[in-house]
Design an enzyme around this catalytic site. Structure first.
Site, PDB file in Angstrom:
ATOM      1  N   PRO A 138       0.829  -1.217   0.000  1.00  0.00           N
ATOM      2  CA  PRO A 138       0.000   0.000   0.000  1.00  0.00           C
ATOM      3  C   PRO A 138       0.858   1.260   0.000  1.00  0.00           C
ATOM      4  O   PRO A 138       1.804   1.396   0.786  1.00  0.00           O
ATOM      5  CB  PRO A 138      -0.798  -0.144   1.287  1.00  0.00           C
ATOM      6  CG  PRO A 138      -0.942  -1.615   1.472  1.00  0.00           C
ATOM      7  CD  PRO A 138       0.365  -2.194   0.991  1.00  0.00           C
ATOM      8  N   CYS A 139       0.530   2.184  -0.912  1.00  0.00           N
ATOM      9  CA  CYS A 139       1.444   3.290  -1.204  1.00  0.00           C
ATOM     10  C   CYS A 139       0.971   4.634  -0.661  1.00  0.00           C
ATOM     11  O   CYS A 139       1.534   5.665  -1.013  1.00  0.00           O
ATOM     12  CB  CYS A 139       1.630   3.404  -2.717  1.00  0.00           C
ATOM     13  SG  CYS A 139       0.078   3.652  -3.625  1.00  0.00           S
ATOM     14  N   GLN A 140      -0.059   4.660   0.177  1.00  0.00           N
ATOM     15  CA  GLN A 140      -0.583   5.945   0.651  1.00  0.00           C
ATOM     16  C   GLN A 140       0.476   6.858   1.270  1.00  0.00           C
ATOM     17  O   GLN A 140       0.436   8.067   1.049  1.00  0.00           O
ATOM     18  CB  GLN A 140      -1.724   5.718   1.663  1.00  0.00           C
ATOM     19  CG  GLN A 140      -2.993   5.182   1.054  1.00  0.00           C
ATOM     20  CD  GLN A 140      -3.026   3.659   1.068  1.00  0.00           C
ATOM     21  OE1 GLN A 140      -1.985   3.012   1.091  1.00  0.00           O
ATOM     22  NE2 GLN A 140      -4.217   3.090   1.047  1.00  0.00           N
ATOM     23  N   ASN A 162       5.075   0.412  -7.356  1.00  0.00           N
ATOM     24  CA  ASN A 162       4.644   1.389  -6.368  1.00  0.00           C
ATOM     25  C   ASN A 162       4.636   2.776  -7.005  1.00  0.00           C
ATOM     26  O   ASN A 162       4.931   2.929  -8.196  1.00  0.00           O
ATOM     27  CB  ASN A 162       5.550   1.345  -5.130  1.00  0.00           C
ATOM     28  CG  ASN A 162       4.773   1.515  -3.843  1.00  0.00           C
ATOM     29  OD1 ASN A 162       4.151   2.546  -3.627  1.00  0.00           O
ATOM     30  ND2 ASN A 162       4.800   0.497  -2.984  1.00  0.00           N
ATOM     31  N   PHE A 220       3.356   7.438   0.349  1.00  0.00           N
ATOM     32  CA  PHE A 220       4.225   8.013  -0.658  1.00  0.00           C
ATOM     33  C   PHE A 220       3.458   8.648  -1.809  1.00  0.00           C
ATOM     34  O   PHE A 220       4.051   9.162  -2.748  1.00  0.00           O
ATOM     35  CB  PHE A 220       5.164   6.934  -1.215  1.00  0.00           C
ATOM     36  CG  PHE A 220       5.779   6.089  -0.147  1.00  0.00           C
ATOM     37  CD1 PHE A 220       6.794   6.581   0.645  1.00  0.00           C
ATOM     38  CD2 PHE A 220       5.330   4.800   0.085  1.00  0.00           C
ATOM     39  CE1 PHE A 220       7.362   5.798   1.644  1.00  0.00           C
ATOM     40  CE2 PHE A 220       5.880   4.011   1.079  1.00  0.00           C
ATOM     41  CZ  PHE A 220       6.906   4.521   1.853  1.00  0.00           C
TER      42      PHE A 220
END
Length: 364
Positions: free
Chosen positions: A92-94, A132, A96
């Site tokens: 999960p990239c929230q 990502n 960044f």
């Protein structure tokens, strides 16, 4: 009788088997499978992912749970003994994301990339891939991940790519990493080189049935458009493809956009252009006011099916069961978070090439 020597299969003769961490609705798995990779399992904490993952990958096991609680031993048990083992995932990239407020973001999610690194160290797969957001590049968590791969003797290639260069009808820039113990590895070669070859909105969804806002297609429950408020109906009629809210009459402009702080937010309440790829799909891609998510011609935001096609899912990819209700917010989140299958296909080609290069090197 002389004893016969058993020669173990070379990497090129063995099938690639993948485990997909943070698998979501199965975009990466679908792309890998389309290029001959056998996906044996997908892991995700979100129970909403279970139906689309299992419905579209019947040969794979879906494991609902926290990757932080998974061990390398558990993963190793899922791979066949003679398979080329691929560990794949998009943590999960929230933290960044360019949409994140770094002052308020939940930085505990950074640990998920570290859990990915831990599992690489524990089970030592032959191949690794990760996707990502570009802002992850250069961060401390990403550098730690690279160190783990170096320690494991992987050859690594990484960089920012555009999904449109691989056939997705969407401008979507992502950080892609591929790593191999079996040979030199490189980022996948583009199949659609530049704007002249990119797949457009018209080519992708131009033949779908027309809808009005709030309508659901009878033949395809995922082809559903969110309802608009009376004000937003006026706004979308005043919008032109590729334009902005600056084209509207003054009475339609939101008060926040009239203030100095909002004058640069031209990317919302926009229509797509027929002959260009769609913009990046987000978890709010169903909302006309959340980006350039207005249909080029019809007076509505894009449907969930259109969003999925822009992500390069096939038009028959199943996200809900027959007769089951379509929860727009949930499915928009799954679609927006997905790895485009076309990007997964490109990664698979790159990894196949790594295996072939490694075997060629051994033969020399």
């Amino acid at each position: 009788m002389a004893r016969q020597t058993v020669v173990p299969p070379t990497p090129l003769d063995r099938p690639i088997e993948a485990i997909d961490l943070f698998c979501g609705a199965g975009g990466l798995s679908h792309g890998l499978a389309r290029q001959g990779v056998k996906v044996v399992a997908g892991f995700d904490l979100d129970p909403a992912c279970k139906y689309p993952y299992m419905a579209n990958h019947p040969g794979a096991k879906f494991v609902e749970g926290d990757v932080a609680k998974v061990t390398g031993q558990q993963l190793t048990a899922l791979w066949s003994p003679n398979a080329v083992r691929l560990l794949a995932g998009c943590a999960p990239c929230q933290p960044f994301s360019s949409y994140a407020n770094t002052a308020t973001v939940d930085k505990t999610k950074w640990r998920l990339l570290m859990e990915f690194a831990r599992l690489v160290e524990e089970c030592s797969p032959d191949l690794v891939t990760m996707e990502n957001v570009p802002r992850l590049l250069g961060t401390a968590p990403f550098k730690t991940f690279l160190r783990a791969l170096k320690k494991g003797k992987y050859k690594v290639a990484h960089g920012v790519v555009n999904a449109a260069d691989y056939g997705a009808p969407q401008q979507r820039k992502r950080l892609v990493l591929v790593a191999s113990k079996l040979g030199p590895v490189s980022l996948p070669e583009p199949t659609h080189k530049g704007p002249a070859q990119w797949v457009t909105v018209r080519q992708a969804v131009g033949d779908l049935p027309s809808l009005v806002d709030g309508q659901q297609c009878v033949e395809d429950s995922l082809h559903i458009a969110s309802a608009l408020s009376p004000l937003n109906r006026k706004r979308i009629r005043a919008s032109r493809p590729g334009g902005t809210w600056r084209d509207w009459p003054d009475e339609l402009v939101a008060e926040c956009h009239k203030r100095e702080s909002g004058k640069h937010s031209a990317g919302v309440y926009g229509r797509m252009e027929w002959d260009k790829p769609a913009p990046t799909m987000t978890t709010l891609c169903n909302g006309y006011g959340n980006g350039r998510f207005g249909h080029p011609k019809q007076h509505r935001g894009i449907s969930l099916r259109e969003a999925a096609i822009f992500q390069s899912f096939p038009s028959d990819y199943r996200f809900v069961g027959d007769g089951e209700p379509v929860v727009i917010k949930t499915l928009a989140r799954l679609i927006g978070n997905a790895v485009p299958p076309k990007l997964g296909e490109a990664v698979a080609r790159s990894l196949h090439a790594s295996i072939g290069a490694g075997k060629a090197g051994v033969a020399k």
